[in-house]
Design an enzyme around this catalytic site. Structure first.
Site, PDB file in Angstrom:
ATOM      1  N   ARG A 110       0.815  -1.217   0.000  1.00 49.23           N
ATOM      2  CA  ARG A 110       0.000   0.000   0.000  1.00 49.23           C
ATOM      3  C   ARG A 110       0.848   1.266   0.000  1.00 49.23           C
ATOM      4  NH1 ARG A 110      -5.189  -1.900   3.680  1.00 49.23           N
ATOM      5  NH2 ARG A 110      -6.388  -2.614   1.888  1.00 49.23           N
TER       6      ARG A 110
ATOM      7  N   LYS B 103     -16.300 -15.997   4.737  1.00 45.71           N
ATOM      8  CA  LYS B 103     -17.705 -15.644   4.978  1.00 45.71           C
ATOM      9  C   LYS B 103     -18.521 -15.523   3.699  1.00 45.71           C
ATOM     10  CE  LYS B 103     -19.038 -13.031   8.622  1.00 45.71           C
ATOM     11  NZ  LYS B 103     -19.106 -11.753   9.348  1.00 45.71           N
TER      12      LYS B 103
ATOM     13  N   GLY C 107      -7.939  -8.769   1.015  1.00 45.77           N
ATOM     14  CA  GLY C 107      -6.719  -8.676   1.810  1.00 45.77           C
ATOM     15  C   GLY C 107      -6.006 -10.010   1.944  1.00 45.77           C
TER      16      GLY C 107
ATOM     17  N   GLY D  92     -12.525  -4.644   1.047  1.00 47.09           N
ATOM     18  CA  GLY D  92     -13.944  -4.275   1.157  1.00 47.09           C
ATOM     19  C   GLY D  92     -14.388  -3.373   0.022  1.00 47.09           C
TER      20      GLY D  92
HETATM   21  P1  ADP Z   1     -10.173 -12.121   1.461  1.00 46.16           P
HETATM   22  O1  ADP Z   1      -9.543 -11.255   2.525  1.00 46.16           O
HETATM   23  O2  ADP Z   1      -9.199 -12.508   0.385  1.00 46.16           O
HETATM   24  O3  ADP Z   1     -11.443 -11.531   0.924  1.00 46.16           O
HETATM   25  P2  ADP Z   1     -11.570 -13.700   3.442  1.00 46.16           P
HETATM   26  O4  ADP Z   1     -11.274 -12.654   4.456  1.00 46.16           O
HETATM   27  O5  ADP Z   1     -12.966 -13.878   3.016  1.00 46.16           O
HETATM   28  O6  ADP Z   1     -10.603 -13.505   2.159  1.00 46.16           O
HETATM   29  O7  ADP Z   1     -11.110 -15.120   4.007  1.00 46.16           O
HETATM   30  C1  ADP Z   1      -9.776 -15.402   4.318  1.00 46.16           C
HETATM   31  C2  ADP Z   1      -9.690 -16.437   5.414  1.00 46.16           C
HETATM   32  O8  ADP Z   1     -10.444 -17.600   5.086  1.00 46.16           O
HETATM   33  C3  ADP Z   1      -8.271 -16.906   5.609  1.00 46.16           C
HETATM   34  O9  ADP Z   1      -7.823 -16.461   6.870  1.00 46.16           O
HETATM   35  C4  ADP Z   1      -8.368 -18.429   5.531  1.00 46.16           C
HETATM   36  O10 ADP Z   1      -7.606 -19.071   6.528  1.00 46.16           O
HETATM   37  C5  ADP Z   1      -9.839 -18.670   5.750  1.00 46.16           C
HETATM   38  N1  ADP Z   1     -10.289 -19.949   5.183  1.00 46.16           N
HETATM   39  C6  ADP Z   1     -10.249 -20.321   3.895  1.00 46.16           C
HETATM   40  N2  ADP Z   1     -10.711 -21.578   3.752  1.00 46.16           N
HETATM   41  C7  ADP Z   1     -11.077 -22.003   4.984  1.00 46.16           C
HETATM   42  C8  ADP Z   1     -11.641 -23.202   5.491  1.00 46.16           C
HETATM   43  N3  ADP Z   1     -11.910 -24.225   4.682  1.00 46.16           N
HETATM   44  N4  ADP Z   1     -11.897 -23.274   6.813  1.00 46.16           N
HETATM   45  C9  ADP Z   1     -11.622 -22.221   7.615  1.00 46.16           C
HETATM   46  N5  ADP Z   1     -11.098 -21.074   7.200  1.00 46.16           N
HETATM   47  C10 ADP Z   1     -10.823 -20.954   5.900  1.00 46.16           C
HETATM   48 MG    MG Z   2     -10.019 -10.997   4.656  1.00 48.60          MG
END
Ligand code: ADP
Ligand code: MG
Length: 398
Positions: free
Chosen positions: A39, A198, A353, A376
């Site tokens: 960043r 999520k 992120g 976000g």
């Molecule tokens: P991003 O920041 O790329 O949008 P998210 O915040 O939605 O991604 O999710 C990232 C998190 O999801 C990571 O910390 C990862 O460990 C967790 N994760 C991915 N797959 C699983 C799983 N099968 N069970 C639990 N946690 C998971």
């Molecule tokens: Mg995230």
């Protein structure tokens, strides 16, 4: 004016002026050290450009969540040091946001002033007009280059455009232009690869993309809610029960629109979601009373084939708990396929992120056409929403 209707920085009078530049310098810190300076580096083109045109800067950003209080561990000191290194010039880091030190530095001849963490001021997040007044009065003109914060109607984002001549910085314009390419006339086949934890965060994105993509590959914890919606057993995997109905609706819509939905057929099943836990790769049917912590090789291969056939790829969210090396293979496999697709000429975008952190962990930050700096904010844009920061700039120029 840019193609996106954003007031352009090139048309802003900046010579000899103090320019308030809202950046997103919200970097990850560990024991006071920056662990990823993406960043800070991403902010440079706008800052250098302004300095080259004879501007003096008042750079501002938030860092973490101090909730309106001064927290010493969330001071911007490490950011000031990194900025100064990258710039190879002095940065005057002041210890307040709109107080006497900030006022004095901004009135001085110093080229680069860095204000203290905006969120030390309660008025930042509450969008207090008095705080927006104080912040705006430090400068003559305003540039928003904080794409990653532009989905928040905070004072430093929406306040100055109402008070000062304003424009969008290079990073902001670049992010908006690139992400809009995923929504408007993308090249087909178009594949969205979604993962992470999520479903509820990403349902609206899935809903908005269903009309546009040819295929979706869904992994990560989020896949288990889809699998439950299809009546499958997912053992103790993470499921958002209250979203199962919403997901069913989206799956039906995807079916009607002819979107191919790819979901895991095999998983890494672990006793616990921790390092060193007993785990093995199994077909989904054999997950038993365990947790799915990564997609298996068969699924990774299927996702990779889909990705390699695409002209446009959007990736958001890791395929498993990539932070633990034993559960990172699925995410790495998908990242590798996206890198190959990029080499083959596909337009590839990664956002989020944790997806960015995964690419950094694999040393693959440069493997995509565009790595979004805003988690976000990129999701909200892909949901089809107008971001408050962008709306404020458009209104200011209207
Ligand atoms: P991003 O920041 O790329 O949008 P998210 O915040 O939605 O991604 O999710 C990232 C998190 O999801 C990571 O910390 C990862 O460990 C967790 N994760 C991915 N797959 C699983 C799983 N099968 N069970 C639990 N946690 C998971
Ligand atoms: Mg995230």
């Amino acid at each position: 004016m840019s193609d996106q209707g954003l007031p352009s920085i090139d048309e802003l009078e900046v010579s000899g002026k103090r320019v308030l530049v809202r950046c997103d310098l919200n970097v990850p810190l560990e024991d006071g050290a920056i662990t990823d300076d993406l960043r800070v580096r991403s902010a440079l083109p706008t800052l250098e450009g302004l300095l080259g045109r004879g501007a003096r800067l008042a750079v501002c950003s938030h860092l973490g969540r101090p909730k309106g209080q001064v927290k010493d561990e969330l001071r911007l000191t490490p950011v000031a040091e990194r900025l100064s290194e990258l710039f190879d010039r002095d940065v005057t880091a002041v210890r307040d946001v709109v107080g006497d030190e900030a006022k004095k530095a901004c009135a001085s001849g110093d080229d680069v002033v860095l204000l203290e963490n905006l969120r030390f001021e309660p008025g930042e997040e509450s969008n207090d007009p008095a705080f927006a007044d104080a912040l705006s009065s430090l400068a003559d003109v305003y540039v928003n280059d904080a794409f990653g914060a532009s989905h928040r109607a905070h004072a430093s984002i929406v306040g100055p455009p109402e008070r000062l001549p304003s424009a969008a910085g290079r990073l902001l314009v670049n992010e908006v232009t690139t992400l809009e390419r995923l929504l408007v006339k993308p090249d087909h086949p178009y594949v969205a690869v979604l993962g992470g934890v999520k479903v509820s965060d990403k349902l609206d994105v899935i809903g908005n993309l269903v009309d546009r993509v040819n295929a979706m590959c869904i992994g990560g914890a989020m896949a288990f809610t889809l699998l439950v919606a299809q009546g499958r057993d997912v053992g103790r995997s993470l499921v958002e029960k209250d979203r199962v109905e919403d997901v069913k609706g989206i799956l039906d819509e995807a079916g009607e629109k002819g979107v191919d939905i790819h979901i895991p057929t095999d998983v890494v099943a672990a006793e616990k979601p921790t390092e060193g836990a007993l785990h093995e790769t199994v077909p989904l049917e054999q997950i038993g009373n365990r947790m799915g912590v990564d997609i298996g090789p068969e699924t990774t291969g299927d996702f990779a084939t889909t990705i390699l056939g695409a002209r446009t790829v959007l990736w958001n969210g890791p395929m498993g708990i990539f932070e633990i090396p034993e559960y990172s293979a699925g995410t790495k496999g998908v990242a590798t396929a996206i890198a190959e697709a990029t080499v083959e000429g596909a337009f590839t975008v990664a956002g989020g992120g944790d997806s960015a952190a995964a690419l950094a962990q694999f040393g693959m930050t440069d493997a995509v056409s565009h790595l979004s700096t805003g988690g976000g904010a990129s999701l909200e844009l892909l949901e089809g929403k107008e971001l408050p920061g962008i709306a404020a700039l458009r209104q200011a120029s209207a």
